[in-house]
Design an enzyme around this catalytic site. Structure first.
Site, PDB file in Angstrom:
ATOM      1  NE  ARG A  48      -2.461   0.567   3.629  1.00 41.10           N
ATOM      2  CZ  ARG A  48      -1.762   1.022   4.680  1.00 41.10           C
ATOM      3  NH1 ARG A  48      -1.235   2.239   4.652  1.00 41.10           N
ATOM      4  NH2 ARG A  48      -1.584   0.269   5.732  1.00 41.10           N
ATOM      5  CE1 TYR A 100     -17.378  11.211 -15.622  1.00 41.78           C
ATOM      6  CE2 TYR A 100     -16.077  11.307 -13.600  1.00 41.78           C
ATOM      7  CZ  TYR A 100     -16.877  10.607 -14.474  1.00 41.78           C
ATOM      8  OH  TYR A 100     -17.184   9.298 -14.215  1.00 41.78           O
ATOM      9  CG  ASP A 171      -9.701  15.483 -15.358  1.00 38.64           C
ATOM     10  OD1 ASP A 171      -8.996  14.794 -16.129  1.00 38.64           O
ATOM     11  OD2 ASP A 171     -10.755  15.066 -14.845  1.00 38.64           O
ATOM     12  CE  LYS A 196     -12.615   7.428 -18.604  1.00 34.07           C
ATOM     13  NZ  LYS A 196     -12.456   7.276 -17.164  1.00 34.07           N
TER      14      LYS A 196
END
Length: 393
Positions: A48, A100, A171, A196
């Site tokens: 982690r 978004y 972004d 994406k």
């Protein structure tokens, strides 16, 4: 068309294995790592906190974005949430009114809980921008081109207007570092949904936050470990593999998009096209200045409404009705009922999202096939009832 970073993405992680000389980096699935001695941890102790496979991807993305460092997260929304951890309680966030849908939902929910305050503004309206900056915000959120209307805002001008005391976040999902590098334009942080274009094959969900300075990168890294938002090693391996073909994929995406836009411009069923590559697009000149290309995303409005949208999507074969974007396959999306369904009707209306708006993510299939598919679907829109779907031989 000239892409940025012609070679770096191809070399992501290649020939970095110092133990066995593996050309492609190995996958480190171990959840934990042995200490050398009591109170003597090695570079990695728990996955982690840090993982070699994840760090290869983070380093490659940081280099592409001209960042000092960064973190790879489990999802794109995880990356958005990670950035917000840097803010104090009650911080003021200035965000675009047409951001978004997932970002809008998170910001409004945190606002309603009292964790932050959000001011949604049209970032092309400088009277609204100046009024928002005068309120001394803690964070300026920028999304360009916007989702789904492909609005373009001037990153450098916005960052300069915000000043050094405001955390400036961009972004960059819609373009990827192959087409736009916000840190070079004044941003402090860059956010990606690596799901994406960066991965590009629609088989991994992920995100990333890249930081301009080492100090900011350290903060992002600390918070990512604290809230447990880091990506799995296997997902990072697949994403790194996808990243190596970013430029060659993007070339085909862009070539196909140019041809599809030319086709749609001439079709009588199309009311309006939203694409920065068109000279009459309001953001055309800004896009020319800050982007390497106009991108492979576009949206358009049909002459009709919800019923006609249904006729179109049900008569397509190559364009799949699905959310997300940036994969090798072509997708069609109805933002009002899909990606931006979380926005209230009045917020959708304010953002310019209506029932006739359709978004395309143009893939890398043969352009002639994609155009034939659209021609078939549009020819049955407003003209004939829906017929059989599998029409392409």
């Amino acid at each position: 068309m000239t892409l940025l970073n012609q070679t770096t993405a191809v070399r992501a992680g290649i020939d970095c294995d110092t133990q066995y000389g593996a050309v492609t980096p190995p996958l480190y699935l171990s959840s934990n790592y042995a200490f050398e001695d009591l109170n003597q941890p090695r570079k990695y102790d728990y996955s982690r906190s840090g993982n070699p496979t994840r760090d290869i991807l983070a380093a490659a993305l940081a280099e592409l974005e001209h960042a000092a460092g960064g973190v790879v997260t489990a999802t794109g929304m995880g990356a958005v949430n990670l950035v917000l951890q840097l803010l104090p309680q009650g911080a003021l966030v200035v965000a675009p009114h047409d951001c978004y849908g997932g970002t809008y939902r998170l910001l409004t929910t945190l606002h309603d809980k009292g964790a932050i305050k959000v001011d949604f503004v049209d970032q092309n309206d400088w009277s609204q921008i100046h009024q928002a900056i005068d309120k001394k915000p803690d964070l300026l959120w920028i999304e360009t081109p916007s989702n789904p209307l492909l609005r373009v805002v001037d990153i450098r001008k916005l960052c300069e207007a915000a000043g050094p005391d405001v955390l400036k976040v961009v972004d960059n999902t819609f373009l990827s570092p192959a087409l736009q590098q916000p840190i070079t334009l004044g941003a402090d942080l860059v956010v990606h949904s690596t799901t994406k274009y960066i991965n590009g094959h629609s088989d991994v969900v992920g995100g990333a936050v890249l930081a301009k300075t080492e100090a900011l990168a350290e903060q992002v890294t600390w918070w990512a470990n604290c809230i447990g938002i880091t990506a799995s090693p296997f997902d990072c391996l697949l994403t790194t593999r996808g990243l190596r073909t970013l430029n060659v994929r993007m070339q085909q995406h862009l070539e196909n998009t140019e041809k599809i836009v030319q086709f749609l411009e001439q079709h009588p069923a199309i009311k309006k096209i939203h694409y920065p590559g068109l000279t009459d697009h309001p953001g055309h000149e800004i896009a020319q200045k800050q982007q390497a290309h106009f991108g492979a995303m576009l949206s358009f409005e049909l002459r009709g409404g919800y019923e006609e949208v249904g006729q179109l999507v049900n008569n397509l074969n190559y364009f799949t009705l699905a959310e997300s974007l940036g994969g090798v396959e072509s997708l069609i999306c109805h933002p009002a009922t899909m990606t931006h369904a979380a926005m209230a009707p009045e917020a959708q209306l304010k953002a310019g999202i209506n029932a006739s708006l359709i978004r395309l993510s143009v893939g890398i299939e043969a352009a002639d096939d994609l155009i034939a598919d659209l021609e078939y679907g549009l020819s049955r829109t407003l003209l004939k009832p829906v017929e059989e779907k599998c029409h392409v031989k």
